[in-house]
Write a protein that holds these residues in place. Structure first.
Motif, PDB file in Angstrom:
ATOM      1  N   LEU A   7      78.754 -11.790  68.238  1.00 33.82           N
ATOM      2  CA  LEU A   7      78.624 -12.406  69.555  1.00 33.82           C
ATOM      3  C   LEU A   7      79.706 -11.820  70.463  1.00 33.82           C
ATOM      4  O   LEU A   7      80.858 -11.669  70.043  1.00 33.82           O
ATOM      5  N   ILE A   8      79.313 -11.491  71.699  1.00 36.47           N
ATOM      6  CA  ILE A   8      80.229 -10.806  72.607  1.00 36.47           C
ATOM      7  C   ILE A   8      80.304 -11.534  73.940  1.00 36.47           C
ATOM      8  O   ILE A   8      79.276 -11.892  74.521  1.00 36.47           O
ATOM      9  N   SER A  44      71.559 -14.177  75.438  1.00 32.56           N
ATOM     10  CA  SER A  44      71.149 -15.527  75.063  1.00 32.56           C
ATOM     11  C   SER A  44      70.228 -16.134  76.111  1.00 32.56           C
ATOM     12  O   SER A  44      70.458 -16.001  77.315  1.00 32.56           O
ATOM     13  N   GLU A  45      69.212 -16.799  75.631  1.00 32.64           N
ATOM     14  CA  GLU A  45      68.315 -17.575  76.478  1.00 32.64           C
ATOM     15  C   GLU A  45      68.240 -19.019  75.964  1.00 32.64           C
ATOM     16  O   GLU A  45      67.242 -19.703  76.132  1.00 32.64           O
ATOM     17  N   SER A  46      69.318 -19.455  75.361  1.00 35.95           N
ATOM     18  CA  SER A  46      69.358 -20.769  74.734  1.00 35.95           C
ATOM     19  C   SER A  46      69.190 -21.898  75.739  1.00 35.95           C
ATOM     20  O   SER A  46      69.915 -21.963  76.736  1.00 35.95           O
ATOM     21  N   MET A  55      77.482 -14.624  75.846  1.00 36.95           N
ATOM     22  CA  MET A  55      76.096 -14.552  76.319  1.00 36.95           C
ATOM     23  C   MET A  55      75.283 -13.431  75.671  1.00 36.95           C
ATOM     24  O   MET A  55      74.078 -13.375  75.848  1.00 36.95           O
ATOM     25  N   HIS A  56      75.920 -12.544  74.938  1.00 33.99           N
ATOM     26  CA  HIS A  56      75.217 -11.420  74.319  1.00 33.99           C
ATOM     27  C   HIS A  56      75.586 -11.336  72.839  1.00 33.99           C
ATOM     28  O   HIS A  56      76.667 -11.753  72.441  1.00 33.99           O
ATOM     29  N   GLY A  57      74.687 -10.748  72.093  1.00 36.01           N
ATOM     30  CA  GLY A  57      74.981 -10.559  70.688  1.00 36.01           C
ATOM     31  C   GLY A  57      73.940  -9.729  69.994  1.00 36.01           C
ATOM     32  O   GLY A  57      72.933  -9.325  70.587  1.00 36.01           O
TER      33      GLY A  57
END
Length: 104
Positions: A7-8, A44-46, A55-57
């Motif tokens: 996760l970044i 992420s679209e959580s 938000m990215h991973g």
């Protein structure tokens, strides 16, 4: 199987286009390192909205610990990792990594 989860928290001014380019580099590594079963990456679209800035991973599934070690030692992985750290908020502090053994 080993599931490698990264996760970044990218710096706020780092463009989405550049993030996609970094994730494309990750896909190239797949063809160079034996034992990679699959790679998934993105933003992420959580609906829960509790990413806390991460938000990215991406997720990489490996056949075994040896395949993960080969990936970690591969020069293209090291180069990509340096780019991720350089563009993450706080450098290495903006990256989380978890490796989970997955039973078949």
């Amino acid at each position: 199987m080993i599931r490698h989860i990264v996760l970044i928290k990218f710096q706020p001014d780092f463009p989405e286009e550049k993030i996609r380019e970094l994730f494309a580099e990750l896909l190239v590594i797949r063809s160079q390192v034996p034992g990679i079963l699959g790679i998934t990456s993105g933003r992420s679209e959580s609906p829960e909205k509790i990413e806390r800035g991460y938000m990215h991973g991406f997720v990489v599934d490996f056949e075994d610990w040896g395949a993960l070690e080969n990936y970690q030692n591969h020069p293209d992985h090291k180069a990509l990792g340096a780019k991720l750290v350089a563009n993450a908020t706080g450098g290495l502090d903006g990256i989380l990594v978890v490796d989970i053994p997955v039973e078949a």
